[in-house]
Design a protein around this motif. Structure first.
Motif, PDB file in Angstrom:
ATOM      1  N   PHE A 221       0.809  -1.226   0.000  1.00  0.00           N
ATOM      2  CA  PHE A 221       0.000   0.000   0.000  1.00  0.00           C
ATOM      3  C   PHE A 221       0.842   1.276   0.000  1.00  0.00           C
ATOM      4  O   PHE A 221       0.287   2.367   0.104  1.00  0.00           O
ATOM      5  CB  PHE A 221      -0.933   0.000   1.225  1.00  0.00           C
ATOM      6  N   ASP A 222       2.172   1.125  -0.058  1.00  0.00           N
ATOM      7  CA  ASP A 222       3.064   2.291  -0.033  1.00  0.00           C
ATOM      8  C   ASP A 222       2.828   3.131   1.227  1.00  0.00           C
ATOM      9  O   ASP A 222       2.761   4.353   1.178  1.00  0.00           O
ATOM     10  CB  ASP A 222       2.864   3.146  -1.291  1.00  0.00           C
ATOM     11  N   ILE A 223       2.664   2.443   2.362  1.00  0.00           N
ATOM     12  CA  ILE A 223       2.489   3.124   3.650  1.00  0.00           C
ATOM     13  C   ILE A 223       3.708   2.840   4.517  1.00  0.00           C
ATOM     14  O   ILE A 223       4.154   1.695   4.631  1.00  0.00           O
ATOM     15  CB  ILE A 223       1.220   2.606   4.376  1.00  0.00           C
ATOM     16  N   ASP A 224       4.236   3.898   5.124  1.00  0.00           N
ATOM     17  CA  ASP A 224       5.362   3.758   6.057  1.00  0.00           C
ATOM     18  C   ASP A 224       4.793   3.641   7.466  1.00  0.00           C
ATOM     19  O   ASP A 224       4.247   4.596   8.001  1.00  0.00           O
ATOM     20  CB  ASP A 224       6.275   4.982   5.939  1.00  0.00           C
ATOM     21  N   LEU A 225       4.882   2.446   8.053  1.00  0.00           N
ATOM     22  CA  LEU A 225       4.374   2.217   9.414  1.00  0.00           C
ATOM     23  C   LEU A 225       5.522   2.316  10.405  1.00  0.00           C
ATOM     24  O   LEU A 225       6.501   1.579  10.316  1.00  0.00           O
ATOM     25  CB  LEU A 225       3.712   0.834   9.502  1.00  0.00           C
ATOM     26  N   GLU A 226       5.379   3.228  11.366  1.00  0.00           N
ATOM     27  CA  GLU A 226       6.393   3.411  12.407  1.00  0.00           C
ATOM     28  C   GLU A 226       5.807   2.958  13.739  1.00  0.00           C
ATOM     29  O   GLU A 226       4.789   3.498  14.184  1.00  0.00           O
ATOM     30  CB  GLU A 226       6.815   4.887  12.490  1.00  0.00           C
ATOM     31  N   HIS A 227       6.432   1.975  14.364  1.00  0.00           N
ATOM     32  CA  HIS A 227       5.990   1.481  15.674  1.00  0.00           C
ATOM     33  C   HIS A 227       6.564   2.394  16.762  1.00  0.00           C
ATOM     34  O   HIS A 227       7.778   2.422  16.991  1.00  0.00           O
ATOM     35  CB  HIS A 227       6.481   0.043  15.870  1.00  0.00           C
ATOM     36  N   VAL A 228       5.699   3.152  17.414  1.00  0.00           N
ATOM     37  CA  VAL A 228       6.124   3.984  18.549  1.00  0.00           C
ATOM     38  C   VAL A 228       5.924   3.119  19.797  1.00  0.00           C
ATOM     39  O   VAL A 228       4.789   2.845  20.206  1.00  0.00           O
ATOM     40  CB  VAL A 228       5.301   5.280  18.638  1.00  0.00           C
ATOM     41  N   LYS A 229       7.017   2.682  20.376  1.00  0.00           N
ATOM     42  CA  LYS A 229       6.960   1.702  21.460  1.00  0.00           C
ATOM     43  C   LYS A 229       6.666   2.377  22.798  1.00  0.00           C
ATOM     44  O   LYS A 229       7.388   3.269  23.216  1.00  0.00           O
ATOM     45  CB  LYS A 229       8.282   0.929  21.520  1.00  0.00           C
ATOM     46  N   VAL A 230       5.588   1.920  23.438  1.00  0.00           N
ATOM     47  CA  VAL A 230       5.188   2.490  24.721  1.00  0.00           C
ATOM     48  C   VAL A 230       5.116   1.369  25.764  1.00  0.00           C
ATOM     49  O   VAL A 230       4.874   0.202  25.440  1.00  0.00           O
ATOM     50  CB  VAL A 230       3.826   3.217  24.633  1.00  0.00           C
ATOM     51  N   GLY A 231       5.339   1.761  27.015  1.00  0.00           N
ATOM     52  CA  GLY A 231       5.250   0.802  28.097  1.00  0.00           C
ATOM     53  C   GLY A 231       3.844   0.687  28.648  1.00  0.00           C
ATOM     54  O   GLY A 231       3.481  -0.308  29.263  1.00  0.00           O
ATOM     55  N   ASN A 232       3.046   1.734  28.409  1.00  0.00           N
ATOM     56  CA  ASN A 232       1.677   1.768  28.908  1.00  0.00           C
ATOM     57  C   ASN A 232       0.829   2.564  27.922  1.00  0.00           C
ATOM     58  O   ASN A 232       1.203   3.689  27.542  1.00  0.00           O
ATOM     59  CB  ASN A 232       1.649   2.429  30.289  1.00  0.00           C
ATOM     60  N   THR A 233      -0.288   1.990  27.513  1.00  0.00           N
ATOM     61  CA  THR A 233      -1.150   2.649  26.525  1.00  0.00           C
ATOM     62  C   THR A 233      -1.613   4.020  26.997  1.00  0.00           C
ATOM     63  O   THR A 233      -1.871   4.918  26.173  1.00  0.00           O
ATOM     64  CB  THR A 233      -2.372   1.761  26.233  1.00  0.00           C
ATOM     65  N   ALA A 234      -1.705   4.209  28.300  1.00  0.00           N
ATOM     66  CA  ALA A 234      -2.149   5.500  28.826  1.00  0.00           C
ATOM     67  C   ALA A 234      -1.250   6.641  28.366  1.00  0.00           C
ATOM     68  O   ALA A 234      -1.690   7.794  28.292  1.00  0.00           O
ATOM     69  CB  ALA A 234      -2.194   5.450  30.348  1.00  0.00           C
ATOM     70  N   GLU A 235       0.015   6.331  28.024  1.00  0.00           N
ATOM     71  CA  GLU A 235       0.919   7.367  27.527  1.00  0.00           C
ATOM     72  C   GLU A 235       0.372   7.967  26.232  1.00  0.00           C
ATOM     73  O   GLU A 235       0.402   9.194  26.035  1.00  0.00           O
ATOM     74  CB  GLU A 235       2.305   6.776  27.266  1.00  0.00           C
TER      75      GLU A 235
END
Length: 411
Positions: free
Chosen positions: A68-82
């Protein structure tokens, strides 16, 4: 109103995008969504506490780039509340069109908080082409999050249920291993007393540890109906009194006498691998088998679900209202529901997370992708997940976490 000049008309899409004024994509116009998504960079805020999960998201990133020509960047968090706090702060600052978060892995209290504060884009889930494969009419858990209807503001992508696992070699000598295992929460207390220091649970507010509190409360209280309504409507002290009595009795028999707890489910798994524990649990039913395949747990590892049943839920992804890349986020949400992505996620060599698709109604060639390795002795037997206890109302999660910390931290 005067029409824009041809030159201005040609520049308008770029100007609108750069200033954040582009209209939100219409989920019902999927070809337009695909076109708009092309070239976008999507920032996915997702828990990063387990390497298998991170590796799977990396695999998804490769696929959506290729297809799909999409650049997916995983922003790593320890808690979803962030992530939730970040979107809320952006709204309070008036940033309604150029947020930093495009996609969030969430459910429960975080979904409830975002929906209540109008922080979500949608509804979009039912418009995703692959959503129909979940057959929501027959599987209401894919449109229900901790008792709350998702109303199309979340898309399901995985399934979880508390599953116990143990080292059958370590328990040998106590008679038949399975017969000796606890089959309800009271049985767990008796087992812990007979096997001091060989069981524990993650420190609150870890998600898996908090889920253990809810499991125990469901089994111990005689006021079940209170758990499926907002906590404010109940007598919290009265409903939870049996839980605190139970934990007071359990803690002295836990690993390190209940004075210290593992930080997370992966750390609890490491303690099992090191031989420090003989019994543990996970919220990912295939995790023990996957860990055996990765040599993190011994081949003598076995899994089971107690006769009383265990807490289970579906996990979701959602799109913030101010994401500038909502089209790209929807395309990723749809790809995550594809048979290819779901089967890869369930593969023990990748993650082992169970699918949300209604596999029995998929074409035969797709059904074959989801065949479980029945020969793997660490896998749950067929039908083991048949008895699933529903999640309480999301408001109970934070109240239980606060009460646990007030009672046990710093004692």
């Amino acid at each position: 109103m005067r029409a824009p000049s041809l030159r201005l008309a040609a520049l308008l899409p770029a100007l609108l995008t750069s200033t954040g004024l582009m209209a939100a994509p219409d989920p019902a116009d999927w070809p337009a969504v695909l076109e708009e998504a092309r070239g976008q960079t999507v920032y996915w805020y997702a828990w990063a506490g387990d390497q298998r999960t991170n590796d799977y998201i990396d695999w998804v990133a490769e696929r959506v780039d290729e297809r799909f020509d999409i650049d997916l960047e995983h922003v790593k968090v320890g808690n979803t509340a962030e992530a939730v706090s970040r979107v809320l702060a952006e709204k309070q600052a008036g940033n309604d069109t150029a947020g930093n978060v495009d996609l969030i892995w969430l459910n429960g209290e975080n979904f409830a908080a975002m929906k209540e504060s109008d922080l979500l884009f949608g509804p979009f889930a039912r418009a995703l082409p692959n959503f129909a494969l979940t057959r929501p009419a027959d599987n209401p858990e894919v449109v229900t999050d901790f008792t709350l209807p998702t109303e199309g503001y979340e898309s399901p992508w995985g399934r979880a249920q508390i599953t116990y696992y143990y080292d059958s070699d370590a328990l040998r000598g106590n008679g038949d291993a399975h017969d000796a295992l606890p089959q309800d929460i009271e049985g767990l207390l008796a087992w812990a007393k007979a096997n001091p220091g060989r069981f524990t649970y993650p420190r609150i507010p870890d998600f898996t540890g908090s889920t253990f509190l809810k499991q125990a409360l469901i089994e111990l209280t005689d006021r079940d109906e209170a758990l499926y309504a907002p906590v404010e409507e109940s007598d919290f002290a009265a409903v939870t009194a049996p839980l605190w009595d139970y934990l007071d009795a359990l803690h002295p028999h836990l690993w390190r006498g209940g004075r210290q707890f593992p930080a997370s489910s992966p750390e609890m798994r490491r303690l099992m691998g090191d031989g420090a524990l003989s019994l543990a649990f996970t919220f990912t039913p295939s995790e023990p088998a996957a860990a055996v395949a990765d040599y993190e747990l011994p081949p003598s590892t076995r899994s089971y679900v107690p006769d009383s049943g265990t807490l289970g839920n579906v996990h979701f992804i959602a799109i913030p209202y101010n994401s500038p890349h909502q089209a790209g986020a929807m395309v990723i949400a749809d790809y995550l529901l594809s048979p290819e992505a779901q089967a890869t996620k369930q593969d023990l060599d990748v993650w082992g997370d169970r699918t949300v698709l209604d596999v029995a109604r998929l074409p035969a060639e797709d059904q074959a992708r989801f065949a479980l390795d029945a020969e793997n002795p660490a896998m749950l037997p067929a039908g083991a997940l048949a008895r699933t206890l529903p999640e309480p109302h999301p408001s109970w999660m934070t109240s239980l976490q606060d009460a646990w910390q007030a009672r046990y931290v710093g004692r």
